[in-house]
Design an enzyme around this catalytic site. Structure first.
Site, short mmCIF file in Angstrom:
data_model
loop_
_atom_site.label_atom_id
_atom_site.label_comp_id
_atom_site.label_asym_id
_atom_site.label_seq_id
_atom_site.Cartn_x
_atom_site.Cartn_y
_atom_site.Cartn_z
CB SER A 263 -0.94 -0.19 1.27
OG SER A 263 -1.57 1.22 1.33
CE1 TYR B 11 -4.31 -1.78 4.81
CE2 TYR B 11 -3.20 0.29 4.52
CZ TYR B 11 -3.83 -0.96 3.91
OH TYR B 11 -4.26 -1.13 2.64
#
Length: 257
Positions: free
Chosen positions: A147, A160
């Site tokens: 990501s 995350y």
């Protein structure tokens, strides 16, 4: 002239691919392109109904195995089932992931562990489990889905971001360790994509949506098909000399100062 035809470089006929979280969003898009290129695809995900629906879009010779990637037992069972049915595994896409949005000080340890377990532990468990099978057939391809959070900090996704940063370093470490076995391991970092997870931003936080959109040189958010080209590249013979790479797929977002 080369004795390799271009179409042969990207032909996945006879190959078997496992795609975790392959029953929706970016994962389903990746599963679809692998299937279209000729691979038999195993969807490993938790939602059986959603997986059954995704299978209707894949080639007839594909299947799903209900799997919690954070569970060592589930992952072992899933790979064992793949080998029982298809007798090999050539490609692994570690796409399964989760997120909980809140300020760092407000996370419980259980929430922290859950995000790290699914996103990072899951990728490690799946990679470790397929390794001997890839080695047995002379090599393989592992694609780890990271990501932009691996590159940029964020005030509301600390676990995350930590997991996706870890995914990058896991990819590099596995690439080095398994290069001798002809296993290529690479990471892709999707930018801002229109998916079920991001679609509420435009409605609930239009200012943030506008700020993100203004930063993307391509002047649009990504769609699942925008990740398919790099998926096919990294899953095919075309990437036999690419390993340990980290590729941003973000319309130029990360190139902006």
């Amino acid at each position: 002239m080369s004795d390799v035809h271009v179409q042969d470089l990207f032909d996945l006929g006879g190959r078997v691919a496992i795609v975790t979280g392959g029953n929706g969003g970016l994962g389903k898009g990746m599963a679809l392109v692998l299937s279209e290129a000729g691979a038999k695809v195993v969807i490993a995900a938790r939602d059986e109904g959603k997986s059954d629906a995704a299978l209707q879009e894949l080639g007839a010779d594909s299947m799903s195995v209900t799997t919690d990637v954070a569970s060592e037992e589930d992952v072992s069972s899933m790979v064992r089932r793949c080998i029982e049915v298809y007798e090999r595994v050539d490609i692994l896409v570690n796409n399964a992931g989760t997120n909980i949005r809140r300020s760092p000080q407000d996370y419980s340890i259980d929430e922290w562990d859950h995000v790290l377990d699914v996103n990072l532990r899951g990728a490690f468990l799946c990679s470790r489990e397929v390794y001997p099978h890839m080695k047995a057939v002379g090599g393989g391809k592992i694609i780890n889905v990271g990501s932009m959070a691996a590159l940029f900090g964020s005030d509301v996704v600390a676990p995350y971001a930590a997991s996706k940063g870890g995914m990058v370093q896991l990819s590099k470490s596995l690439a080095i360790a398994w290069a001798k076995d002809n296993i290529q391991v690479n990471a892709v970092l999707p930018g801002w994509f229109d998916t079920a997870l991001t679609s509420p931003i435009a409605k609930h936080d239009p200012d943030r949506h506008s700020r993100i959109s203004d930063r993307i040189p391509a002047s649009r958010w990504g769609a699942p098909q925008d990740l398919q080209g790099v998926t096919l590249l990294l899953a095919s013979r075309a990437s036999d000399y690419i390993t340990g790479a980290v590729i941003s797929v973000d319309g130029g977002y990360s190139a902006m100062g």
